[in-house]
Design a protein around this motif. Structure first.
Motif, PDB file in Angstrom:
ATOM      1  N   SER A  62      38.932  46.999  49.194  1.00 37.09           N
ATOM      2  CA  SER A  62      40.198  46.290  48.978  1.00 37.09           C
ATOM      3  C   SER A  62      40.653  45.270  50.131  1.00 37.09           C
ATOM      4  O   SER A  62      40.086  45.454  51.251  1.00 37.09           O
ATOM      5  CB  SER A  62      41.329  47.799  49.405  1.00 37.09           C
ATOM      6  OG  SER A  62      42.340  47.240  49.478  1.00 37.09           O
ATOM      7  N   GLY A  65      37.240  39.341  50.695  1.00 33.42           N
ATOM      8  CA  GLY A  65      36.995  38.175  50.044  1.00 33.42           C
ATOM      9  C   GLY A  65      35.500  38.007  49.700  1.00 33.42           C
ATOM     10  O   GLY A  65      35.081  37.359  48.648  1.00 33.42           O
ATOM     11  N   ASP A  89      34.720  42.674  41.112  1.00 28.24           N
ATOM     12  CA  ASP A  89      35.971  42.025  40.220  1.00 28.24           C
ATOM     13  C   ASP A  89      37.178  42.498  40.112  1.00 28.24           C
ATOM     14  O   ASP A  89      38.085  41.785  40.317  1.00 28.24           O
ATOM     15  CB  ASP A  89      35.051  41.787  38.791  1.00 28.24           C
ATOM     16  CG  ASP A  89      35.471  40.811  37.891  1.00 28.24           C
ATOM     17  OD1 ASP A  89      36.189  39.693  38.568  1.00 28.24           O
ATOM     18  OD2 ASP A  89      35.187  40.947  36.455  1.00 28.24           O
ATOM     19  N   ALA A  90      36.865  43.725  39.936  1.00 28.46           N
ATOM     20  CA  ALA A  90      38.575  44.494  39.757  1.00 28.46           C
ATOM     21  C   ALA A  90      39.275  44.449  41.165  1.00 28.46           C
ATOM     22  O   ALA A  90      40.477  44.195  41.013  1.00 28.46           O
ATOM     23  CB  ALA A  90      38.379  45.973  39.515  1.00 28.46           C
ATOM     24  N   ALA A  91      38.719  44.200  42.421  1.00 33.42           N
ATOM     25  CA  ALA A  91      39.199  44.090  43.441  1.00 33.42           C
ATOM     26  C   ALA A  91      39.452  42.580  43.919  1.00 33.42           C
ATOM     27  O   ALA A  91      40.247  42.531  45.022  1.00 33.42           O
ATOM     28  CB  ALA A  91      38.266  44.790  44.612  1.00 33.42           C
ATOM     29  N   GLY A  92      39.046  41.679  43.069  1.00 37.97           N
ATOM     30  CA  GLY A  92      39.549  40.312  43.244  1.00 37.97           C
ATOM     31  C   GLY A  92      38.477  39.364  44.404  1.00 37.97           C
ATOM     32  O   GLY A  92      39.143  38.658  44.806  1.00 37.97           O
ATOM     33  N   VAL A  93      37.369  40.203  44.470  1.00 34.89           N
ATOM     34  CA  VAL A  93      36.464  39.531  45.363  1.00 34.89           C
ATOM     35  C   VAL A  93      36.067  38.046  45.196  1.00 34.89           C
ATOM     36  O   VAL A  93      35.958  37.868  43.967  1.00 34.89           O
ATOM     37  CB  VAL A  93      35.112  40.280  45.424  1.00 34.89           C
ATOM     38  CG1 VAL A  93      33.905  39.565  46.244  1.00 34.89           C
ATOM     39  CG2 VAL A  93      35.292  41.699  46.283  1.00 34.89           C
ATOM     40  N   GLU A  94      36.033  37.248  46.188  1.00 34.69           N
ATOM     41  CA  GLU A  94      35.715  35.677  45.494  1.00 34.69           C
ATOM     42  C   GLU A  94      34.420  35.198  45.513  1.00 34.69           C
ATOM     43  O   GLU A  94      33.840  34.420  44.826  1.00 34.69           O
ATOM     44  CB  GLU A  94      36.522  34.678  46.727  1.00 34.69           C
ATOM     45  CG  GLU A  94      37.924  34.724  46.661  1.00 34.69           C
ATOM     46  CD  GLU A  94      38.580  34.330  47.971  1.00 34.69           C
ATOM     47  OE1 GLU A  94      38.110  33.599  48.988  1.00 34.69           O
ATOM     48  OE2 GLU A  94      39.578  35.086  48.540  1.00 34.69           O
ATOM     49  N   ILE A 128      32.622  35.284  39.341  1.00 42.04           N
ATOM     50  CA  ILE A 128      32.593  35.069  40.789  1.00 42.04           C
ATOM     51  C   ILE A 128      31.820  34.158  41.552  1.00 42.04           C
ATOM     52  O   ILE A 128      30.708  34.124  40.996  1.00 42.04           O
ATOM     53  CB  ILE A 128      32.376  36.733  41.303  1.00 42.04           C
ATOM     54  CG1 ILE A 128      33.370  37.692  40.623  1.00 42.04           C
ATOM     55  CG2 ILE A 128      32.630  36.915  42.832  1.00 42.04           C
ATOM     56  CD1 ILE A 128      33.085  39.282  40.947  1.00 42.04           C
TER      57      ILE A 128
END
Ligand SMILES: NC(=O)c1ccc[n+]([C@@H]2O[C@H](COP(=O)([O-])OP(=O)(O)OC[C@H]3O[C@@H](n4cnc5c(N)ncnc54)[C@H](OP(=O)(O)O)[C@@H]3O)[C@@H](O)[C@H]2O)c1
Length: 285
Positions: A62, A65, A89-94, A128
């Motif tokens: 959570s 980045g 991916d679901a957590a929005g990692v860049e 990603i």
């Protein structure tokens, strides 16, 4: 925020220390809070979890980045890392910085080299950002034989006179920390080796100088090495993979030297002599 997995292991602990030294916001996922005491005094957020527990992985990811992805070759490595990729991916990692191996390929003879390449490809296809860290054999593997070095003045292996461009884990961590915190390494595969390819006899001689006593390298056959791993209770897939790998090391298959560590960090890769001097207390009788 940077998340480090495998944070209490050989590579992960050095990555955490490097990130903390750089003042980067760092979170370490650990199984054992007791082991996490190794980070006491460092500015590190500790989260307890297990890679097989999806809820703890999601909580750890959570707000993250940049994600340092490392698993230790469990038999389900591909499936596990695939799930970790989906969670990232679901957590929005860049950006994922994956710890793999040098010379991984789809048709490699060594099972976990194939697994590493499969995950690298999945990461590349995920959308990603990515950086692959591809180290050669670690200098720190000699620490597995600290008892025989202390007690018998000897260490063992099936490497013959094969030259291996082994690397210091502290340099792997330095490159990983730069990739995790500085621009310029997205979409790069960084193959990391030490400054020279050495035989194990040469390594024994370097250890002898550092420890100021005679240390010998004793060669064993691949068959005896394989049987020894099984006797120690190592699983069959692991004994098979490591024996095949070490046969390739003996044949010079991991002897290419790269300059990547110096290119990324701006200083030369540590030599085995530096490793031996720095770790001499660990080998002392
Ligand atoms: N050794 C080499 O020469 C070499 C060379 C190139 C690449 N590699 C690659 O390096 C990787 C291994 O790295 P390493 O040597 O740093 O591994 P390691 O020392 O065995 O550490 C593994 C880490 O993963 C943690 N871990 C294991 N299972 C877990 C789980 N289910 N949930 C949460 N954490 C878990 C361990 O936690 P605990 O501390 O609680 O056990 C530990 O922190 C492998 O992928 C290997 O292919 C190795």
């Amino acid at each position: 925020m940077v998340l480090v997995m495998g944070a209490t292991g050989t590579v992960g602990r050095e990555v955490v220390k490097e990130l903390a030294a750089r003042g980067a916001p760092v979170r370490a996922l650990v199984r054992s809070l007791e082991k996490a005491a190794m980070f006491d005094g460092l500015d590190v957020e500790i989260v307890q979890g297990d890679l097989e527990d999806a809820a703890s992985v999601a909580a750890a990811l959570s707000g993250v980045g940049h994600f340092f992805l490392l698993t230790a070759n469990p038999p389900n490595q591909v499936d596990l890392e695939r799930r970790l990729l989906a969670a990232a991916d679901a957590a929005g990692v860049e950006h994922i910085v994956k710890l793999g191996v040098s010379n991984a390929s789809d048709d490699h003879e060594v099972n976990f080299f194939r697994w590493h390449r499969e995950i690298e490809r999945r990461i590349e296809e995920s959308g990603i950002g990515w950086t692959h860290i591809q180290p050669n054999n670690f200098f720190q593997n000699t620490l597995f034989q600290v008892d025989s070095i202390r007690e018998q003045g000897a260490f063992y292996g099936p490497f013959g006179d094969g030259l291996v461009a082994s690397v210091d884990v502290r340099d792997i961590a330095a490159v990983s920390a730069i990739a995790l915190t500085e621009p310029g390494h997205m979409g790069s595969a960084l193959e990391l080796t030490g400054p020279a390819a050495l035989s194990h006899v040469e390594m024994a001689s370097t250890l002898s100088n550092a420890l100021e006593r005679e240390i010998s390298y004793v060669n064993v056959s691949l068959e005896d090495f394989h049987a020894g791993l099984l006797d120690q209770g190592r699983p069959q897939y692991f004994a098979d993979g490591l024996t095949t790998l070490y046969g390739q090391l003996a044949a010079g298959g991991q002897s290419r030297v790269t300059g990547t560590i110096e290119e990324v960090t701006g200083r030369p890769a540590r030599s085995f002599a530096e490793f031996a001097a720095d770790y001499a207390p660990a080998f002392a009788t």
